[in-house]
Design an enzyme around this catalytic site. Structure first.
Site, PDB file in Angstrom:
ATOM      1  N   SER A  91       0.824  -1.199   0.000  1.00 53.42           N
ATOM      2  CA  SER A  91       0.000   0.000   0.000  1.00 53.42           C
ATOM      3  C   SER A  91       0.865   1.259   0.000  1.00 53.42           C
ATOM      4  O   SER A  91       1.700   1.416  -0.899  1.00 53.42           O
ATOM      5  CB  SER A  91      -0.961  -0.032   1.199  1.00 53.42           C
ATOM      6  N   ASP A 207      -5.853  -3.446  -2.583  1.00 53.89           N
ATOM      7  CA  ASP A 207      -4.877  -3.122  -1.536  1.00 53.89           C
ATOM      8  C   ASP A 207      -4.161  -4.345  -0.942  1.00 53.89           C
ATOM      9  O   ASP A 207      -4.797  -5.263  -0.422  1.00 53.89           O
ATOM     10  CB  ASP A 207      -5.613  -2.372  -0.429  1.00 53.89           C
TER      11      ASP A 207
END
Length: 310
Positions: A91, A207
């Site tokens: 991320s 993600d």
């Protein structure tokens, strides 16, 4: 009769010479063994063989705007002559990891972070500011990363890089080590409900923090002997849970905490910057996050040097 005596004499001579050669050879062999055990003479002691340097892996975790703290950690390590051999990011950590792998030093990363205008990260920052509704593509983030790495693919960067994403269909973690750098970063940052999933070769990715908030095991998978992990996750108790976005981030924090309990145990060193009061939505506190990362890393420098025997 004399002929037989001569033959017996010859045989005795051969037999005596054989025994003499055998005893001489045995004595010489034992002497060499003794000299070798003492480290004397031509035999070299095993202890003189130089030991292999450990491969250092840096695992940078996710945490939205708190990710700027990774820059401070890198600055601290470099100031002490500690340079990782590979880097893995999840991320927000994937953004810093990509730029670091491209060859940017800590001070250069800080300069980039502090000089970023809002337009450069428009579709990364806007969802957190509450000024944009619905899901967005993440094009600006991908473009920014590719511009900064000079459009180099992951496998062509100066340092081995791994970027963690989540396969939306299977729910499995995926380690990107080849291909479009900006696109892989975009996939790793695609928070469900905020960003649209990123499509790569016909598959959708979201993600990486859903499966590996701090990618320690992926650093090991890439060959790291010693893993320095940087955890910038927010504690669920400090996460703002107001509004739909707040609830989403709060839920992510709860998930991250559970997974981190397992994964951080695999790291040799865990650096956790003190970012109290800084939310993942606070993109204006970049400098404070960088300083917090630097201070936290310096507190553990002795431990790291001890591990590396430097």
């Amino acid at each position: 009769m004399n002929k037989n005596s001569d033959q017996d004499s010859d045989l005795n001579t051969i037999e005596n010479n054989y025994h003499l050669d055998y005893h001489n050879s045995r004595r010489d062999f034992l002497t060499l063994i003794s000299l070798g055990a003492l480290g004397i003479g031509g035999l070299t002691s095993c202890s003189s063989i130089p030991s292999k340097k450990p491969v250092i892996g840096l695992a940078l975790g996710g945490g939205a705007a708190r990710g700027f703290a990774h820059i401070g950690v890198i600055k601290a390590l470099e100031s002490q002559g500690i340079f990782p051999n590979l880097v893995v990011g999840t991320s927000a950590g994937s953004v810093i990891a990509a730029l670091y792998a491209a060859g940017y030093k800590g001070t250069e990363l800080q300069k980039i972070a502090l000089s970023l205008d809002e337009a450069a990260i428009t579709d990364w920052a806007l969802p957190f500011s509450g000024r944009f509704g619905g899901m967005i593509k993440g094009d600006a983030l991908q473009a920014m990363v590719n511009r900064l790495v000079k459009n180099q693919t992951i496998e062509n960067l100066a340092m081995p890089l791994g970027i963690v994403g989540t396969d939306l269909q299977t729910g499995n973690g995926v380690l990107f080590q080849r291909g479009d750098t900006g696109q892989a970063v975009r996939a790793s940052c695609s928070i469900p409900g905020v960003f649209q999933p990123t499509t790569i070769q016909g598959r959708e990715y979201v993600d990486g923090g859903l499966v590996s908030p701090v990618p320690v095991r992926y650093a090991k998978q890439m060959g790291a002997d010693i893993v320095i992990a940087v955890n910038i996750s927010t504690e669920p108790s400090s996460q703002d849970s107001s509004g739909s976005l707040g609830i989403l981030l709060h839920t992510t924090s709860i998930m991250s905490k559970s997974i981190n309990t397992f994964e951080l145990d695999l790291a040799h060193v865990v650096i956790q910057p003190e970012l109290k009061g800084m939310r993942g939505t606070d993109f204006k506190s970049r400098n404070a996050a960088i300083l917090a990362g630097e201070e936290s890393a310096m507190k553990q420098i002795l431990q790291i040097k001890s591990l590396l025997k430097i």
